[in-house]
Enzyme design. Sequence first.
Site, PDB file in Angstrom:
ATOM      1  N   GLU A  57       1.460  -9.186 -14.462  1.00 26.53           N
ATOM      2  CA  GLU A  57       0.502 -10.274 -14.664  1.00 26.53           C
ATOM      3  C   GLU A  57       0.941 -11.232 -15.775  1.00 26.53           C
ATOM      4  O   GLU A  57       0.656 -12.431 -15.723  1.00 26.53           O
ATOM      5  CB  GLU A  57      -0.877  -9.690 -14.975  1.00 26.53           C
ATOM      6  CG  GLU A  57      -2.028 -10.670 -14.788  1.00 26.53           C
ATOM      7  CD  GLU A  57      -3.355  -9.942 -14.706  1.00 26.53           C
ATOM      8  OE1 GLU A  57      -3.854  -9.773 -13.580  1.00 26.53           O
ATOM      9  OE2 GLU A  57      -3.879  -9.533 -15.756  1.00 26.53           O
ATOM     10  N   ALA A 107       0.836  -1.212   0.000  1.00 22.29           N
ATOM     11  CA  ALA A 107       0.000   0.000   0.000  1.00 22.29           C
ATOM     12  C   ALA A 107       0.863   1.252   0.000  1.00 22.29           C
ATOM     13  O   ALA A 107       1.571   1.532   0.968  1.00 22.29           O
ATOM     14  CB  ALA A 107      -0.923  -0.009   1.217  1.00 22.29           C
TER      15      ALA A 107
END
Length: 322
Positions: A278, A98
């Site tokens: 990804e 984060a």
Amino acid sequence: MERMNSKWKMLLLTSFALLLMLIKHRSRIKNHLEKIDLCWENEKELRLSDWFNPKKRPDVKTTTDWFAPIIWEGTYNRQVLEKYYKRLNITIGLAVFATGKFVDQYLEKFLQSANKHFMIGYNVIFYILMDDFSKLPPIELGPLRTFKLCTVLKQHVWKDFNYIYMKNLDTYIIEHIQHEVDFLFSMTVNQIFKNDFGVETLGESVAQLHAWWYFRHAEDFPYERRPKSAAFIPFGEGDFYYQSAVFGGTPREVLAFIKEYQKGVTSDNRNGLKSIYEHYLNKYLFINKPTKLLSPEYNWDPNFRTPPQIKHVKIAWHSKSI
């Protein structure tokens, strides 16, 4: 005659004492064997057929070509799994990265929902990777839960936040995480848990099927198609398209992926190429088949119309915030 009676009495007393000793000894042996049997039950590998019933969901694909289960609502028996894992007293880690706007937008909601739904009843450690601890929201955790703050060390050479996160996670897994947890999940922060995310998801290597691409044809999957890239998957090949927002397994398996990911990025960088995180994950899972797959129910995009196959959304993934 009295001497004979006395000898017989002594012999009987001695025999009785020996009999008592044998009974006590037998009882101890029995208790010991029961403990051994209990330990064996704890250590014994849980068979897939003990808890997984693919026939419960004839409307979807429930088993891969390499016989790994695809977890859908209704296919698993959580009571059997709970009985098995409770005996082992396992600890599960959940790592989340984060920084920047994601802290203000999602971190508090992510942690609150994870506290409520992630591995309820088990030892859980939340690993929060941040670059500014002053932005950490108030955290109130339930029993058996704790959190650890991990400093994100940035390198000016790398601007890709996924690479920075994975490089830091690699360090923390080696330093302490691998010694603290039995299973580890890595998740993006732009998600909110909606329902129980339980022990049915645990495995050596756990991959998440992508909600956007699960109902599409394989030839449409957005794999890396440049042959010179380390993430390259040729047309006509590939099994599924996996979502990078959720990946898990044993700490050793998560570490193995990170090492291959870093190698791939470094190789592509040398060749003047750049692919996305990804794509590297999908290439790794194409070569190293996951032992368990999570259906799109475990990571659904609420911006999509929910089809009848999605019975129970576990996590809502907020894609528009990326």
